[in-house]
Design a protein around this motif. Structure first.
Motif, PDB file in Angstrom:
ATOM      1  N   ASP A 105      48.914  32.802  58.495  1.00  0.00           N
ATOM      2  CA  ASP A 105      49.488  31.494  58.174  1.00  0.00           C
ATOM      3  C   ASP A 105      48.982  30.939  56.855  1.00  0.00           C
ATOM      4  OD1 ASP A 105      50.858  31.512  60.450  1.00  0.00           O
ATOM      5  OD2 ASP A 105      49.562  30.139  61.562  1.00  0.00           O
ATOM      6  N   THR A 106      47.746  31.233  56.531  1.00  0.00           N
ATOM      7  CA  THR A 106      47.183  30.657  55.303  1.00  0.00           C
ATOM      8  C   THR A 106      47.368  31.589  54.105  1.00  0.00           C
ATOM      9  OG1 THR A 106      45.034  31.626  55.829  1.00  0.00           O
ATOM     10  CG2 THR A 106      45.398  29.342  56.541  1.00  0.00           C
ATOM     11  N   PHE A 107      47.978  32.735  54.336  1.00  0.00           N
ATOM     12  CA  PHE A 107      48.128  33.720  53.259  1.00  0.00           C
ATOM     13  C   PHE A 107      49.445  33.492  52.522  1.00  0.00           C
ATOM     14  CE2 PHE A 107      48.918  37.832  51.299  1.00  0.00           C
ATOM     15  CZ  PHE A 107      47.663  38.153  50.814  1.00  0.00           C
ATOM     16  N   VAL A 108      49.351  33.237  51.232  1.00  0.00           N
ATOM     17  CA  VAL A 108      50.557  32.998  50.438  1.00  0.00           C
ATOM     18  C   VAL A 108      51.075  34.332  49.904  1.00  0.00           C
ATOM     19  CG1 VAL A 108      51.446  31.894  48.341  1.00  0.00           C
ATOM     20  CG2 VAL A 108      49.728  30.718  49.756  1.00  0.00           C
ATOM     21  N   GLN A 109      52.339  34.591  50.160  1.00  0.00           N
ATOM     22  CA  GLN A 109      52.902  35.855  49.664  1.00  0.00           C
ATOM     23  C   GLN A 109      53.514  35.694  48.287  1.00  0.00           C
ATOM     24  OE1 GLN A 109      55.298  38.426  52.180  1.00  0.00           O
ATOM     25  NE2 GLN A 109      54.722  37.146  53.900  1.00  0.00           N
ATOM     26  N   GLY A 150      52.621  40.231  43.859  1.00  0.00           N
ATOM     27  CA  GLY A 150      51.512  41.191  43.859  1.00  0.00           C
ATOM     28  C   GLY A 150      51.017  41.594  45.234  1.00  0.00           C
ATOM     29  N   ASN A 151      51.346  40.813  46.258  1.00  0.00           N
ATOM     30  CA  ASN A 151      50.751  41.132  47.562  1.00  0.00           C
ATOM     31  C   ASN A 151      51.749  41.260  48.699  1.00  0.00           C
ATOM     32  OD1 ASN A 151      51.454  38.547  48.548  1.00  0.00           O
ATOM     33  ND2 ASN A 151      49.547  37.660  47.824  1.00  0.00           N
ATOM     34  N   LYS A 152      53.039  41.127  48.381  1.00  0.00           N
ATOM     35  CA  LYS A 152      53.957  41.046  49.526  1.00  0.00           C
ATOM     36  C   LYS A 152      54.065  42.375  50.284  1.00  0.00           C
ATOM     37  CE  LYS A 152      58.220  41.630  47.060  1.00  0.00           C
ATOM     38  NZ  LYS A 152      59.309  41.046  46.393  1.00  0.00           N
ATOM     39  N   GLY A 211      42.766  47.286  45.755  1.00  0.00           N
ATOM     40  CA  GLY A 211      43.082  46.409  44.625  1.00  0.00           C
ATOM     41  C   GLY A 211      41.832  45.736  44.093  1.00  0.00           C
ATOM     42  N   GLY A 212      42.024  44.956  43.038  1.00  0.00           N
ATOM     43  CA  GLY A 212      40.893  44.352  42.326  1.00  0.00           C
ATOM     44  C   GLY A 212      40.145  43.296  43.131  1.00  0.00           C
ATOM     45  N   VAL A 213      39.105  42.813  42.520  1.00  0.00           N
ATOM     46  CA  VAL A 213      38.201  41.853  43.174  1.00  0.00           C
ATOM     47  C   VAL A 213      38.899  40.511  43.435  1.00  0.00           C
ATOM     48  CG1 VAL A 213      36.088  40.510  42.789  1.00  0.00           C
ATOM     49  CG2 VAL A 213      36.214  42.895  42.065  1.00  0.00           C
ATOM     50  N   GLY A 214      38.669  39.983  44.618  1.00  0.00           N
ATOM     51  CA  GLY A 214      39.114  38.621  44.931  1.00  0.00           C
ATOM     52  C   GLY A 214      40.617  38.440  45.036  1.00  0.00           C
ATOM     53  N   LEU A 215      41.319  39.484  45.452  1.00  0.00           N
ATOM     54  CA  LEU A 215      42.784  39.374  45.507  1.00  0.00           C
ATOM     55  C   LEU A 215      43.337  39.229  46.917  1.00  0.00           C
ATOM     56  CD1 LEU A 215      43.898  41.893  42.729  1.00  0.00           C
ATOM     57  CD2 LEU A 215      43.584  39.432  42.590  1.00  0.00           C
ATOM     58  N   GLY A 216      42.452  39.122  47.907  1.00  0.00           N
ATOM     59  CA  GLY A 216      42.954  38.848  49.253  1.00  0.00           C
ATOM     60  C   GLY A 216      42.922  40.025  50.210  1.00  0.00           C
ATOM     61  N   ASN A 239      41.735  36.509  39.585  1.00  0.00           N
ATOM     62  CA  ASN A 239      40.902  36.548  40.773  1.00  0.00           C
ATOM     63  C   ASN A 239      41.111  35.262  41.579  1.00  0.00           C
ATOM     64  OD1 ASN A 239      38.651  36.141  42.478  1.00  0.00           O
ATOM     65  ND2 ASN A 239      37.377  37.457  41.207  1.00  0.00           N
ATOM     66  N   ILE A 240      41.573  35.413  42.808  1.00  0.00           N
ATOM     67  CA  ILE A 240      41.927  34.215  43.586  1.00  0.00           C
ATOM     68  C   ILE A 240      40.680  33.450  44.019  1.00  0.00           C
ATOM     69  CG2 ILE A 240      43.146  33.394  45.652  1.00  0.00           C
ATOM     70  CD1 ILE A 240      45.063  35.750  45.180  1.00  0.00           C
ATOM     71  N   ARG A 241      39.600  34.187  44.206  1.00  0.00           N
ATOM     72  CA  ARG A 241      38.346  33.490  44.545  1.00  0.00           C
ATOM     73  C   ARG A 241      37.972  32.544  43.398  1.00  0.00           C
ATOM     74  NH1 ARG A 241      35.340  37.725  45.421  1.00  0.00           N
ATOM     75  NH2 ARG A 241      36.037  37.997  47.558  1.00  0.00           N
ATOM     76  N   GLU A 242      38.113  33.024  42.163  1.00  0.00           N
ATOM     77  CA  GLU A 242      37.794  32.164  41.009  1.00  0.00           C
ATOM     78  C   GLU A 242      38.801  31.036  40.861  1.00  0.00           C
ATOM     79  OE1 GLU A 242      37.166  34.470  37.488  1.00  0.00           O
ATOM     80  OE2 GLU A 242      35.473  35.537  38.378  1.00  0.00           O
ATOM     81  N   LEU A 243      40.032  31.328  41.245  1.00  0.00           N
ATOM     82  CA  LEU A 243      41.058  30.288  41.186  1.00  0.00           C
ATOM     83  C   LEU A 243      40.691  29.148  42.135  1.00  0.00           C
ATOM     84  CD1 LEU A 243      43.970  29.599  40.164  1.00  0.00           C
ATOM     85  CD2 LEU A 243      44.824  30.706  42.225  1.00  0.00           C
ATOM     86  N   GLU A 244      40.273  29.521  43.330  1.00  0.00           N
ATOM     87  CA  GLU A 244      39.846  28.505  44.298  1.00  0.00           C
ATOM     88  C   GLU A 244      38.613  27.766  43.784  1.00  0.00           C
ATOM     89  OE1 GLU A 244      41.390  30.473  48.478  1.00  0.00           O
ATOM     90  OE2 GLU A 244      39.312  30.793  47.905  1.00  0.00           O
ATOM     91  N   GLY A 245      37.733  28.512  43.105  1.00  0.00           N
ATOM     92  CA  GLY A 245      36.529  27.915  42.531  1.00  0.00           C
ATOM     93  C   GLY A 245      36.899  26.866  41.490  1.00  0.00           C
TER      94      GLY A 245
HETATM   95  N1  LIG Z   1      47.602  35.292  48.956  1.00  0.00           N
HETATM   96  C1  LIG Z   1      46.614  34.466  49.255  1.00  0.00           C
HETATM   97  N2  LIG Z   1      46.854  33.278  49.833  1.00  0.00           N
HETATM   98  C2  LIG Z   1      45.862  32.422  50.099  1.00  0.00           C
HETATM   99  N3  LIG Z   1      44.565  32.664  49.839  1.00  0.00           N
HETATM  100  C3  LIG Z   1      44.257  33.842  49.274  1.00  0.00           C
HETATM  101  C4  LIG Z   1      45.256  34.796  48.964  1.00  0.00           C
HETATM  102  N4  LIG Z   1      44.662  35.874  48.427  1.00  0.00           N
HETATM  103  C5  LIG Z   1      43.353  35.611  48.395  1.00  0.00           C
HETATM  104  N5  LIG Z   1      43.107  34.389  48.900  1.00  0.00           N
HETATM  105  C6  LIG Z   1      41.798  33.744  49.020  1.00  0.00           C
HETATM  106  O1  LIG Z   1      41.009  34.182  47.917  1.00  0.00           O
HETATM  107  C7  LIG Z   1      39.668  34.407  48.308  1.00  0.00           C
HETATM  108  C8  LIG Z   1      39.263  35.832  48.016  1.00  0.00           C
HETATM  109  O2  LIG Z   1      39.996  36.712  48.863  1.00  0.00           O
HETATM  110  P1  LIG Z   1      39.324  37.994  49.559  1.00  0.00           P
HETATM  111  O3  LIG Z   1      37.898  37.770  49.836  1.00  0.00           O
HETATM  112  O4  LIG Z   1      40.204  38.393  50.680  1.00  0.00           O
HETATM  113  O5  LIG Z   1      39.461  39.028  48.361  1.00  0.00           O
HETATM  114  P2  LIG Z   1      39.061  40.567  48.314  1.00  0.00           P
HETATM  115  O6  LIG Z   1      40.220  41.237  47.653  1.00  0.00           O
HETATM  116  O7  LIG Z   1      38.650  41.052  49.639  1.00  0.00           O
HETATM  117  O8  LIG Z   1      37.827  40.538  47.330  1.00  0.00           O
HETATM  118  P3  LIG Z   1      36.602  41.576  47.148  1.00  0.00           P
HETATM  119  O9  LIG Z   1      37.146  42.699  46.349  1.00  0.00           O
HETATM  120  O10 LIG Z   1      35.600  40.765  46.396  1.00  0.00           O
HETATM  121  O11 LIG Z   1      36.140  41.989  48.514  1.00  0.00           O
HETATM  122  C9  LIG Z   1      39.608  34.072  49.788  1.00  0.00           C
HETATM  123  O12 LIG Z   1      39.164  32.743  49.941  1.00  0.00           O
HETATM  124  C10 LIG Z   1      41.057  34.183  50.248  1.00  0.00           C
HETATM  125  O13 LIG Z   1      41.348  33.337  51.337  1.00  0.00           O
END
Ligand SMILES: Nc1ncnc2c1ncn2[C@@H]1O[C@H](COP(=O)(O)OP(=O)(O)OP(=O)(O)O)[C@@H](O)[C@H]1O
Length: 454
Positions: free
Chosen positions: A125-129, A132-134, A158-163, A318-324
């Motif tokens: 539910d919280t995952f946005v498609q 790049g990730n669909k 895939g790369g770091v912090g992409l979900g 990097n989505i983690r950095e985006l959230e940051g």
């Molecule tokens: N599509 C998405 N929709 C909502 N939040 C996302 C999405 N992709 C990533 N995030 C959020 O971004 C942050 C990083 O995601 P996550 O830890 O799953 O990445 P990862 O690819 O496993 O990174 P790592 O390679 O460092 O293990 C998390 O807080 C996650 O909820």
């Protein structure tokens, strides 16, 4: 008269009410009818990818047939065709109509809690498609829907912090929501390594095997850390075999493909590719904005579109950095006691821009931008072709890599398909000279620098 478009609207609204949003987006949103032949009853339907085709044929075609019957007493015979190229295909979808309930880890039955540290936010539910990730989201949904049968193992890379972790855990949440007694084990690959070593030290190998070989769903994060660890790989091989033969689902994530993990045994590489490997690539701007919007909503923040757009444009990989970045803006607003707007966001993220610049570019990014600019591919840039249309872009990409990154000549050579450092040196010399005499090369380099923001 049977109206195909009207029928499709009817079918879509039925499916929308029956499936969760994620599943609907994954399977139905981009599937379109092409034609219907009333004599042969053939209905041609364009789906997004071969995996989507497989899933429709196996799981959804019968619903389509039933709905056509319900709608117009009509018999149809659906034929699925893949529209365009879908990239590294893989797909999706829970057949359960209800949305996936959230389950906090504290709600888990006792027997799992010690292994299970699922983050309660990491659900479908919280995952946005987005683009790049669909496919990965689709594959994860398909696995959550049919664990142990559809794509086993599922390998998300895939790369770091992409979900990757988020999606993997979403599968765990869904399984527990549907079967609260399921044994779900989520681990970082290092945990497997440590547990194994401890089990030898403490002579508790039976418990170790019990823990890993009897679960319903094994989620192993960052499996690239098995690189070069022979004994661990041997143990994991047996774990894998047992679970696989018992039709238990295995999901793994990694920053790269199995065959790119150093010294991963052949038999693991081959087993990891039995199921499905799906890549997550960096999100486009639209997806980044959607992620920020969802996050802001969840945090009860009201942020206008321009400001979201601005924040999303500051962090692109990097989505983690985006959230940051969002957290930073939020903190700045609290400290300054101001509302969040674009000026405040600019202030809050001013140093982020600096950090990003100093961190420098990746050679791969340069290759991508140069390949796009010259309408060729990064594969060609890394290849050996000696035709002018490739040689010049390749040399320019090498030159820019030398100028704009900290990479050494040998490292750049390596990134261009393992070329010798003298080749890179020659390219740099040649482009430096050409910049003084060749106006076309000069303007290309100028444009590319602007595109790379350097
Ligand atoms: N599509 C998405 N929709 C909502 N939040 C996302 C999405 N992709 C990533 N995030 C959020 O971004 C942050 C990083 O995601 P996550 O830890 O799953 O990445 P990862 O690819 O496993 O990174 P790592 O390679 O460092 O293990 C998390 O807080 C996650 O909820």
């Amino acid at each position: 008269m049977f109206d195909l478009d009207k029928f499709w609207q009817f079918f879509n609204s039925e499916m929308k009410s029956r499936y969760s949003e994620v599943a609907y987006n994954a399977w139905f949103k981009n599937t379109k009818p092409i034609s219907f032949d009333k004599n042969t009853k053939e209905m041609i339907i364009a789906v997004e990818s071969p995996v989507s085709k497989g899933y429709w044929e196996k799981n959804l075609a019968s619903q389509l047939v039933q709905e056509a019957y319900a709608y117009a007493d009509m018999e149809i015979s659906p034929v699925f065709q893949v529209a365009g190229s879908g990239g590294p295909e893989r797909i999706v979808t829970p057949s359960k109509p209800e949305p996936v309930p959230h389950l906090a880890s504290s709600d888990q039955p006792d027997e799992f809690t010690k292994d299970l540290q699922l983050n309660s936010n990491y659900t479908f539910d919280t995952f946005v498609q987005g683009e790049g990730n669909k496919l990965a989201a689709g594959a994860a949904l398909a696995v959550a829907d049919n664990p142990g049968s559809f794509y086993n193992p599922l390998f998300i890379f895939g790369g770091v912090g992409l979900g990757k972790t988020h999606l993997m855990q979403a599968i765990g949440h869904q399984m527990l929501a549907e079967k609260p007694n399921a044994k779900v084990v989520y681990i970082q690959s290092e945990t497997f390594v440590n547990d194994f070593i401890n089990s030898i030290k403490n002579k508790t190998q039976d418990e170790f095997r019990e823990k890993y070989r009897t679960c319903d769903l094994l989620l192993v994060d960052d499996i690239q850390f098995f690189a070069k660890k022979e004994g661990i790989q041997e143990e994991f091989f047996h774990t894998f075999e047992t679970l696989y033969n018992d039709q238990k689902q295995i999901v793994m994530t990694s920053d790269r493909l199995p065959n790119e993990i150093p010294a991963l045994s052949e038999r693991l590489v081959s087993r990891f590719t039995w199921g499905l490997q799906v890549e997550i690539t960096p999100p486009d701007l639209e997806t980044r904005i959607a992620i920020l919007r969802k996050r802001a909503e969840a945090d009860g923040l009201s942020i206008d579109d321009n400001t979201l757009d601005y924040i999303a444009s500051q962090v692109d990989t990097n989505i983690r950095e985006l959230e940051g970045a969002l957290v930073k803006v939020q903190a700045h607003a609290t400290i300054e006691k101001e509302d969040i707007n674009i000026d405040l966001a600019k202030e809050a993220l001013a140093d982020l821009k600096l950090v990003q610049k100093n961190r420098g570019l990746q050679v791969s990014k340069i290759q991508e931008v140069v390949a796009n600019y010259f309408q060729t591919s990064t594969t060609e840039l890394k290849g050996k072709k000696r035709v002018k249309q490739i040689v010049i872009p390749r040399q320019i990409a090498m030159y820019l890599s030398r100028e704009l990154t900290d990479s050494s000549l040998p490292k750049i050579g390596q990134e261009f398909g393992g070329k010798d450092h003298t080749t890179v040196m020659h390219a740099c010399d040649k482009i430096s000279r050409a910049l003084k005499t060749d106006s076309e090369i000069k303007s290309a380099v100028y444009d590319l620098r602007a595109m790379l923001d350097h």
